[in-house]
Design an enzyme around this catalytic site. Structure first.
Site, PDB file in Angstrom:
ATOM      1  N   CYS A 117      35.052 149.498  58.486  1.00  0.00           N
ATOM      2  CA  CYS A 117      34.962 150.953  58.643  1.00  0.00           C
ATOM      3  C   CYS A 117      35.935 151.457  59.697  1.00  0.00           C
ATOM      4  CB  CYS A 117      33.532 151.339  58.969  1.00  0.00           C
ATOM      5  SG  CYS A 117      32.460 150.894  57.609  1.00  0.00           S
ATOM      6  N   GLU A 118      37.202 151.351  59.394  1.00  0.00           N
ATOM      7  CA  GLU A 118      38.269 151.838  60.272  1.00  0.00           C
ATOM      8  C   GLU A 118      39.446 152.217  59.380  1.00  0.00           C
ATOM      9  OE1 GLU A 118      38.939 151.154  63.888  1.00  0.00           O
ATOM     10  OE2 GLU A 118      37.240 149.845  64.361  1.00  0.00           O
ATOM     11  N   GLU A 130      58.430 125.943  72.945  1.00  0.00           N
ATOM     12  CA  GLU A 130      57.009 126.241  72.729  1.00  0.00           C
ATOM     13  C   GLU A 130      56.794 127.042  71.453  1.00  0.00           C
ATOM     14  OE1 GLU A 130      56.058 128.532  76.184  1.00  0.00           O
ATOM     15  OE2 GLU A 130      56.496 126.916  77.583  1.00  0.00           O
ATOM     16  N   PRO A 131      57.229 126.527  70.323  1.00  0.00           N
ATOM     17  CA  PRO A 131      57.052 127.317  69.106  1.00  0.00           C
ATOM     18  C   PRO A 131      55.598 127.336  68.658  1.00  0.00           C
ATOM     19  CG  PRO A 131      57.891 125.142  68.542  1.00  0.00           C
ATOM     20  CD  PRO A 131      57.815 125.202  70.052  1.00  0.00           C
ATOM     21  N   TYR A 162      50.046 145.253  65.075  1.00  0.00           N
ATOM     22  CA  TYR A 162      51.506 145.190  65.319  1.00  0.00           C
ATOM     23  C   TYR A 162      52.316 145.817  64.189  1.00  0.00           C
ATOM     24  CZ  TYR A 162      49.561 141.150  67.830  1.00  0.00           C
ATOM     25  OH  TYR A 162      48.793 140.309  68.573  1.00  0.00           O
ATOM     26  N   TYR A 222      48.591 133.409  64.072  1.00  0.00           N
ATOM     27  CA  TYR A 222      47.908 134.607  64.570  1.00  0.00           C
ATOM     28  C   TYR A 222      47.115 135.281  63.447  1.00  0.00           C
ATOM     29  CZ  TYR A 222      51.328 133.502  68.130  1.00  0.00           C
ATOM     30  OH  TYR A 222      52.091 132.821  69.044  1.00  0.00           O
ATOM     31  N   GLY A 282      58.932 131.743  70.260  1.00  0.00           N
ATOM     32  CA  GLY A 282      59.428 133.030  69.809  1.00  0.00           C
ATOM     33  C   GLY A 282      60.245 133.051  68.529  1.00  0.00           C
TER      34      GLY A 282
HETATM   35  N1  LLP Z   1      54.955 130.456  74.886  1.00  0.00           N
HETATM   36  C1  LLP Z   1      54.353 131.495  75.513  1.00  0.00           C
HETATM   37  C2  LLP Z   1      54.321 131.513  76.960  1.00  0.00           C
HETATM   38  C3  LLP Z   1      53.814 132.543  74.754  1.00  0.00           C
HETATM   39  O1  LLP Z   1      53.260 133.571  75.375  1.00  0.00           O
HETATM   40  C4  LLP Z   1      53.849 132.485  73.334  1.00  0.00           C
HETATM   41  C5  LLP Z   1      53.272 133.557  72.525  1.00  0.00           C
HETATM   42  C6  LLP Z   1      54.456 131.372  72.739  1.00  0.00           C
HETATM   43  C7  LLP Z   1      55.004 130.387  73.541  1.00  0.00           C
HETATM   44  C8  LLP Z   1      54.544 131.213  71.263  1.00  0.00           C
HETATM   45  O2  LLP Z   1      55.302 132.211  70.668  1.00  0.00           O
HETATM   46  P1  LLP Z   1      55.685 132.099  69.120  1.00  0.00           P
HETATM   47  O3  LLP Z   1      56.576 130.897  68.957  1.00  0.00           O
HETATM   48  O4  LLP Z   1      54.442 131.943  68.357  1.00  0.00           O
HETATM   49  O5  LLP Z   1      56.374 133.361  68.835  1.00  0.00           O
HETATM   50  N2  LLP Z   1      49.651 137.781  68.162  1.00  0.00           N
HETATM   51  C9  LLP Z   1      51.051 138.134  68.074  1.00  0.00           C
HETATM   52  C10 LLP Z   1      51.933 137.135  68.772  1.00  0.00           C
HETATM   53  C11 LLP Z   1      51.584 136.919  70.228  1.00  0.00           C
HETATM   54  C12 LLP Z   1      52.444 135.894  70.911  1.00  0.00           C
HETATM   55  C13 LLP Z   1      51.944 135.597  72.274  1.00  0.00           C
HETATM   56  N3  LLP Z   1      52.689 134.590  72.984  1.00  0.00           N
HETATM   57  C14 LLP Z   1      51.427 138.312  66.604  1.00  0.00           C
HETATM   58  O6  LLP Z   1      50.574 138.138  65.735  1.00  0.00           O
HETATM   59  O7  LLP Z   1      52.562 138.665  66.282  1.00  0.00           O
END
Ligand code: LLP
Length: 428
Positions: free
Chosen positions: A355-356, A286-287, A329, A384, A239
Site C-alpha cells: 500500500c504505497e 571489494e566487489p 534508487y 541488494y 563499485g
Molecule cells: N565496499 C564498501 C565500503 C561499500 O560501502 C560497498 C557498498 C561495497 C564495497 C560494495 O559495492 P558494490 O561492489 O556492490 O557496488 N543498495 C544499493 C547499493 C549500496 C552499496 C553500499 N556500499 C543498491 O541497491 O544500489
C-alpha cells in the site's frame, strides 16, 4: 556473462526451466545461477592476476549462507559491515582473518566480536571510531589492525544515494586530513597498528574513469604510507556496475561486442593495473554487486490487470519489500515473461501489492502483455535484492533457490507466517 536465456520459448537459468521452479516453490522466489557467479569470479581473478590482488566480497550485496559458502570455497575474503555479517561469514565457512570491516557506526560489542575473531582489518571512518577501537583493544590486551577510509572527493556518476566518495557523504575522512590522522594514530593510539589504506567511491559505476581518477589521486598517499608506516594493503573498494537495461541480452557474447562502452572486469582491470602495480602493495577489491547482481532473477506471478484512464497496471505478487531498488534508487530492472511472448507488447506499470504509490517495479514500461497467472522474471535481482528485503505489510520473506546445471537447491525456504511473528510477544 550470465546464464539466463530463452530455450524453446521458455526462460531458463542454466539448464533449468524457470517455470518448474515457480511451480515447485511458488512466487516470489529469487533464483541464483551458480555458474554465473563462478564464471565472473574466475574472470575477475584472471583479470587482476598481474597484481597481488585479494577479493573481499561485499557481503551486503547478497548474504545468503549458501552464496557466502560458495565464495569461501573459492578462497575469497569478505568485506563486512556488521557483527551480523561477520557471524554469517564464520557460520558459512568463511575465514574471519580474511575479513575487512567497514562502516561508520561500529558498536563496542561488534568491535569486541571482530577482535576476538582476529579479523584482517578494521576500515575506519573517523578519528573517534579509531580512539574507541584503541580503547577496546587496550582493554582486551590486543593490538587492532586498522586502515582509514579516505574520501577522495571524486564524483562517481551514479545515483546520489549510492555515491559515497564526495565531501557531501558521511563516509571516510577528508582527503586533506588523512595524513595528519595517520600521524595521530601512530603517536597516540598504542593499541592500534596501521595495516592499510581504504577507499570506496560509490556503487554501480558504469565507466572506469572515476576509478582511475580516485586511484590517481590517492596513489601518492598510498606510497607515502608504505614508506612511513609500512602499510601492507590498499583497498580500492567495490563499485563495478552491472547490466540492468539490457540484462537478458547481455547473456550473449554478441551483446558485449556491440556494447564496447560497457565496463567489463577486463576493462576495469586494464585501466587500474598500470596505476597500482608500481606501488607494490597488496590490493584489495571489494566487489558486491558485480559478483552476484546479474546472477539472479526474482520470479513473480502476474495477479491482475487494471486499465485506468491514464495507465495500464499489471499487479504482481512481488513488492517493494522483496526488491526495494526501484522505489529507493529509481532502479531499473528488466521484466520478462517466463513463457516467451512474441509481438504483443504493451506499455504498463508493473506494480506490487504494497500500500504505497512507490511500490512499483517498472513504470511506463514496454513489456509483454502478460495475463494473470503468468510467471515473470525480474532480472538483475541478485545484488541488494533479498539482502534489502523486509516483511513490510506483513509479507513473509521470499524463498531463494540456487541453480547448478540441471539441478536446483532451496537455499532459503519461504518464511512462514508463524516465523514472521515468532519473536513478538504480548505484554503480561
Ligand atoms: N565496499 C564498501 C565500503 C561499500 O560501502 C560497498 C557498498 C561495497 C564495497 C560494495 O559495492 P558494490 O561492489 O556492490 O557496488 N543498495 C544499493 C547499493 C549500496 C552499496 C553500499 N556500499 C543498491 O541497491 O544500489
Amino acid at each position: 556473462m550470465h546464464s539466463f536465456a530463452y530455450k524453446n520459448s521458455a526462460l531458463h537459468c542454466e539448464a533449468v526451466n524457470l517455470s518448474d521452479i515457480a511451480s515447485a516453490m511458488g512466487t516470489p522466489t529469487f533464483v541464483y545461477s551458480r555458474k554465473t557467479i563462478m564464471d565472473d569470479l574466475s574472470e575477475l581473478k584472471e583479470a587482476l592476476a598481474p597484481l597481488d590482488a585479494h577479493i573481499a566480497y561485499a557481503v551486503k550485496a547478497c548474504s545468503n549462507m549458501a552464496i557466502l559458502n560458495l565464495m569461501a570455497k573459492q578462497g575469497v575474503g569478505f568485506d563486512i559491515v556488521s557483527g551480523g555479517e561477520l557471524w554469517r561469514v564464520i557460520h558459512a565457512g568463511g575465514d574471519p582473518t580474511r575479513c575487512t570491516y567497514a562502516g561508520v557506526g561500529k558498536t563496542e560489542a561488534e568491535i569486541r566480536y571482530a577482535l576476538n575473531h582476529k579479523i584482517y582489518c578494521f576500515n575506519c571512518e573517523s578519528e573517534n571510531e579509531l580512539r574507541e577501537i584503541n580503547r577496546i583493544a587496550g582493554e582486551m590486551g590486543v593490538k587492532a589492525p586498522v586502515a582509514v577510509r579516505v574520501n577522495p572527493n571524486v564524483e562517481a556518476n551514479t545515483h546520489k544515494y549510492i555515491t559515497t566518495g564526495t565531501k557531501e557523504n558521511k563516509f571516510g575522512v577528508d582527503f586533506s586530513r588523512i595524513e595528519e590522522l595517520y600521524a595521530t594514530i601512530a603517536a597516540e593510539m598504542p593499541h592500534l597498528y596501521i595495516r592499510g589504506l581504504q577507499m570506496h567511491i560509490g556503487s554501480q559505476l558504469t565507466e572506469v574513469s572515476p576509478f582511475v581518477k580516485a586511484i590517481e589521486k590517492v596513489a601518492p598517499m598510498a606510497r607515502k604510507f608504505k614508506e612511513l608506516y609500512n602499510i601492507e594493503f590498499w583497498s580500492i573498494g567495490g563499485g563495478i556496475g552491472i547490466i540492468y537495461d539490457g540484462c537478458l541480452a547481455s547473456g550473449s557474447a554478441e551483446w558485449w561486442t556491440a556494447h564496447p562502452e560497457q565496463i567489463t572486469l577486463k576493462s576495469y582491470a586494464e585501466a587500474i593495473i598500470p596505476l597500482l602495480q608500481p606501488i607494490g602493495l597488496k590490493i584489495l577489491v571489494e566487489p558486491g554487486r558485480r559478483l552476484v547482481g546479474n546472477a539472479a532473477c526474482l520470479l513473480t506471478t502476474c495477479l491482475y490487470e487494471k486499465k485506468g484512464e491514464a495507465k495500464t497496471f499489471k499487479m504482481i505478487d512481488a513488492g517493494m519489500n522483496d526488491i526495494i531498488r526501484p522505489a529507493l534508487y529509481e532502479g531499473y530492472h528488466e521484466i520478462w515473461p517466463v513463457k516467451e511472448h512474441k509481438n504483443d507488447t504493451i506499455v504498463a506499470d508493473i506494480v506490487g501489492p504494497i500500500c504505497e504509490s512507490g511500490d512499483f517495479q517498472a513504470q511506463n514500461r514496454e513489456i509483454a502483455d502478460v495475463k494473470p497467472g503468468e510467471i515473470l522474471a525480474e532480472m538483475s535481482a541478485g545484488a541488494y535484492g533479498f539482502s534489502m528485503a523486509s516483511t513490510y505489510n506483513s509479507r513473509p520473506l521470499a524463498a531463494e533457490v540456487l541453480v547448478d546445471g540441471d539441478k536446483w537447491h532451496v537455499i532459503r525456504k519461504r518464511q512462514t507466517m508463524a516465523q514472521m511473528v515468532e519473536d513478538e510477544s504480548l505484554p503480561e
